[in-house]
Every structure is written in C-alpha cells, then in structure tokens.
Design a protein around this motif. Structure first.
Motif, PDB file in Angstrom:
ATOM      1  N   VAL A 221       0.873  -1.173   0.000  1.00 22.80           N
ATOM      2  CA  VAL A 221       0.000   0.000   0.000  1.00 22.80           C
ATOM      3  C   VAL A 221       0.912   1.225   0.000  1.00 22.80           C
ATOM      4  CG1 VAL A 221      -1.837   1.254   1.185  1.00 22.80           C
ATOM      5  CG2 VAL A 221      -1.755  -1.258   1.274  1.00 22.80           C
ATOM      6  N   ARG A 222       0.889   1.953  -1.079  1.00 24.01           N
ATOM      7  CA  ARG A 222       1.834   3.050  -1.265  1.00 24.01           C
ATOM      8  C   ARG A 222       1.795   4.052  -0.108  1.00 24.01           C
ATOM      9  NH1 ARG A 222       2.374   6.741  -6.781  1.00 24.01           N
ATOM     10  NH2 ARG A 222       4.321   7.795  -6.189  1.00 24.01           N
ATOM     11  N   ASN A 223       2.978   4.363   0.387  1.00 25.72           N
ATOM     12  CA  ASN A 223       3.160   5.326   1.475  1.00 25.72           C
ATOM     13  C   ASN A 223       2.490   4.903   2.782  1.00 25.72           C
ATOM     14  OD1 ASN A 223       4.589   7.088  -0.254  1.00 25.72           O
ATOM     15  ND2 ASN A 223       2.665   7.989  -0.973  1.00 25.72           N
ATOM     16  N   ALA A 224       2.112   3.623   2.876  1.00 25.40           N
ATOM     17  CA  ALA A 224       1.436   3.170   4.089  1.00 25.40           C
ATOM     18  C   ALA A 224       2.051   1.897   4.666  1.00 25.40           C
ATOM     19  CB  ALA A 224      -0.049   2.952   3.824  1.00 25.40           C
ATOM     20  N   GLY A 225       2.360   0.917   3.796  1.00 23.87           N
ATOM     21  CA  GLY A 225       2.919  -0.316   4.323  1.00 23.87           C
ATOM     22  C   GLY A 225       2.451  -1.540   3.554  1.00 23.87           C
ATOM     23  N   TYR A 226       2.066  -2.578   4.271  1.00 23.42           N
ATOM     24  CA  TYR A 226       1.676  -3.846   3.660  1.00 23.42           C
ATOM     25  C   TYR A 226       0.293  -4.273   4.145  1.00 23.42           C
ATOM     26  CZ  TYR A 226       6.575  -4.232   2.306  1.00 23.42           C
ATOM     27  OH  TYR A 226       7.814  -4.005   1.760  1.00 23.42           O
ATOM     28  N   LEU A 227      -0.418  -4.978   3.257  1.00 25.04           N
ATOM     29  CA  LEU A 227      -1.760  -5.453   3.565  1.00 25.04           C
ATOM     30  C   LEU A 227      -1.853  -6.929   3.205  1.00 25.04           C
ATOM     31  CD1 LEU A 227      -4.781  -4.856   4.282  1.00 25.04           C
ATOM     32  CD2 LEU A 227      -5.122  -4.402   1.843  1.00 25.04           C
ATOM     33  N   PHE A 228      -2.170  -7.761   4.202  1.00 28.46           N
ATOM     34  CA  PHE A 228      -2.394  -9.195   3.973  1.00 28.46           C
ATOM     35  C   PHE A 228      -3.856  -9.358   3.597  1.00 28.46           C
ATOM     36  CE2 PHE A 228      -3.035 -13.630   5.419  1.00 28.46           C
ATOM     37  CZ  PHE A 228      -1.992 -14.243   4.735  1.00 28.46           C
ATOM     38  N   THR A 229      -4.130  -9.698   2.327  1.00 24.43           N
ATOM     39  CA  THR A 229      -5.494  -9.604   1.813  1.00 24.43           C
ATOM     40  C   THR A 229      -6.384 -10.808   2.070  1.00 24.43           C
ATOM     41  OG1 THR A 229      -4.842 -10.461  -0.365  1.00 24.43           O
ATOM     42  CG2 THR A 229      -4.693  -8.069  -0.021  1.00 24.43           C
ATOM     43  N   PRO A 230      -5.862 -12.065   2.215  1.00 25.80           N
ATOM     44  CA  PRO A 230      -6.779 -13.185   2.356  1.00 25.80           C
ATOM     45  C   PRO A 230      -7.536 -13.172   3.685  1.00 25.80           C
ATOM     46  CG  PRO A 230      -4.607 -13.935   1.689  1.00 25.80           C
ATOM     47  CD  PRO A 230      -4.469 -12.528   2.103  1.00 25.80           C
ATOM     48  N   ALA A 231      -8.707 -13.768   3.673  1.00 26.11           N
ATOM     49  CA  ALA A 231      -9.412 -14.022   4.916  1.00 26.11           C
ATOM     50  C   ALA A 231      -8.721 -15.179   5.631  1.00 26.11           C
ATOM     51  CB  ALA A 231     -10.870 -14.369   4.640  1.00 26.11           C
ATOM     52  N   VAL A 232      -8.580 -15.082   6.937  1.00 22.39           N
ATOM     53  CA  VAL A 232      -7.907 -16.121   7.722  1.00 22.39           C
ATOM     54  C   VAL A 232      -8.972 -16.838   8.552  1.00 22.39           C
ATOM     55  CG1 VAL A 232      -6.202 -16.586   9.522  1.00 22.39           C
ATOM     56  CG2 VAL A 232      -5.771 -14.825   7.794  1.00 22.39           C
TER      57      VAL A 232
END
Length: 236
Positions: A221-232
């Motif tokens: 995510v630009r200028n924000a960090g990382y996003l783990f997208t799957p449902a767990v």
C-alpha cells in the motif's frame, strides 16, 4: 523459567571469551564453537534457543552455516560480523538471519537484540501457538510451524519468514506500516532505517507464490505499508 541456551560461533578466541562472559553475566547459558565443524557437533547434542554467527571464518563461513541452518532448523540466528556494509547486512538477512549487528558493537545493544530474539521465540512456543489456520487454500500449523500449500506440499519457512507470516495472519486485511511490523517483531531495538522487513516480505511472497510485480496475497500500500489480503480462518 528455563535458562536460554545460546551457541556462539566465532573463530577469534578473545571475542569468543568476551561475548560468552557477557551472555553468562546476563543469565544465559552459552556454548562456543571456533568454526563450522565444532558448531555442527554441538547441534548433534542439543538444539539451542539462539545461534550467534560470525561471517568471516576459515572453512565453512557464517553465511553458509546460516543457509544450512535455516533450511533444516527453526532456530533464530543473529549475525555479528565486522562486515558492516549495508549490502553485507542485506545478504545476511536474505539468506535467513533474523538480525544483523556490525562489530564492534555496544554491549547493551548486543544484549538487547539477543533478548528480543529470545522473547520472540518464547512467544511463538507459548500455548497460543498450538492452533491451525488457513487462508486462500494454504494451511499453517502454528504449533508445528508447518506451512502447507494448496497443492498439499510442505513449504519450508525460516524463523524470520514464519514470524512475519504470523504477524500478518493475526492482523488480516489491516494495513501495517514497516514501523508497526518492526514494533511487533523487535520492539524498539530496530534501527531507524532497517530494510529487513522489506527483505522478509519479498522472501515470504516468493514462498507463497505471490507475483512480486503484482502481488495479491501481501499487497504493498503506497506510502502506508503492507496489507495481507486473504481471509484467515481457524481450522484443523
């Protein structure tokens, strides 16, 4: 509380003596090896809680030991080396080291980093890790530290990769900045500029088959960090 066992691999006898004395004074057990042969002999006897490696040693060097260790053992590794250039640090982290400290180091910082790695290991081995989760066809047994692909193949994870994946699956669909991840994994012992998170994310993406050019599992995510997208989901 059990006394943590640390293996120190260092070919300089003076440094070996000083570091061992420092760790013992801080309430840890430390066994030393002057090279790869002695280290692997120690590994045959007992698994440690942490391995501290020098890089420049005769025979099999520290990078080779780290690579072999991470391929077959889920043991945290701290590289302490006189080779302190940024590229040396990147290479060490790329092959699976959990932290990298340049010599000469300040004793209090060294001890703080050792304790941070030991705390991470203790959290992972606590009762809350004895569970299984699934995401996008993947299965992760947190107790056994075993990752299984949708094709039912076992995927080996280094300690750092497992730690990072654990952070993501406990915070799915939540944007995490590098600082957020560093705080969770290392507390405030991390350096202000530390590429280890980016390196670990890159390696974890490869293990998950995530296209580095267009990742969908761990998005940037630009200028924000990382996003783990799957449902767990919890599962057995």
């Amino acid at each position: 509380m059990p006394v943590p066992l640390i293996y120190l691999v260092e070919d300089d006898p003076d440094i070996r003596t000083l570091v061992r004395a420092l760790l013992v004074r801080e309430g840890m057990a430390c066994e030393t090896a002057d090279g790869a042969a002695a280290f692997w002999a120690l590994m045959e006897r007992r698994r440690p809680d942490l391995v501290i490696l020098d890089i420049m040693m005769p025979g099999e060097d520290g990078l080779s030991i780290c690579r072999r260790l991470q391929a077959g053992h889920a043991i945290p590794v701290l590289i302490a080396s006189a080779r302190g250039e940024p590229m040396d640090r990147v290479i060490g982290l790329e092959i699976g080291a959990d932290d990298y400290l340049a010599k000469p180091f300040e004793p209090r910082e060294f001890v703080a980093r050792v304790r941070a790695l030991l705390r991470r290991r203790a959290r992972q081995e606590g009762p809350t890790t004895a569970r299984v989760v699934s995401f996008s066809g993947w299965r992760l047994d947190l107790g056994a530290r075993a990752l299984t692909s949708p094709a039912q193949e076992t995927v080996e994870l280094t300690t750092g990769e497992f730690d990072l994946l654990s952070v993501f699956i406990n915070r799915p669909r939540q944007v995490l900045s590098r600082d957020d991840i560093m705080d969770i994994l290392k507390g405030r012992q991390a350096e202000a500029f530390d590429r280890s998170i980016d390196i670990q994310v890159s390696r974890l993406r490869r293990k998950l088959g995530d296209d580095p050019q267009a990742p969908v599992v761990i998005r940037t995510v630009r200028n924000a960090g990382y996003l783990f997208t799957p449902a767990v989901e919890a599962g057995s």
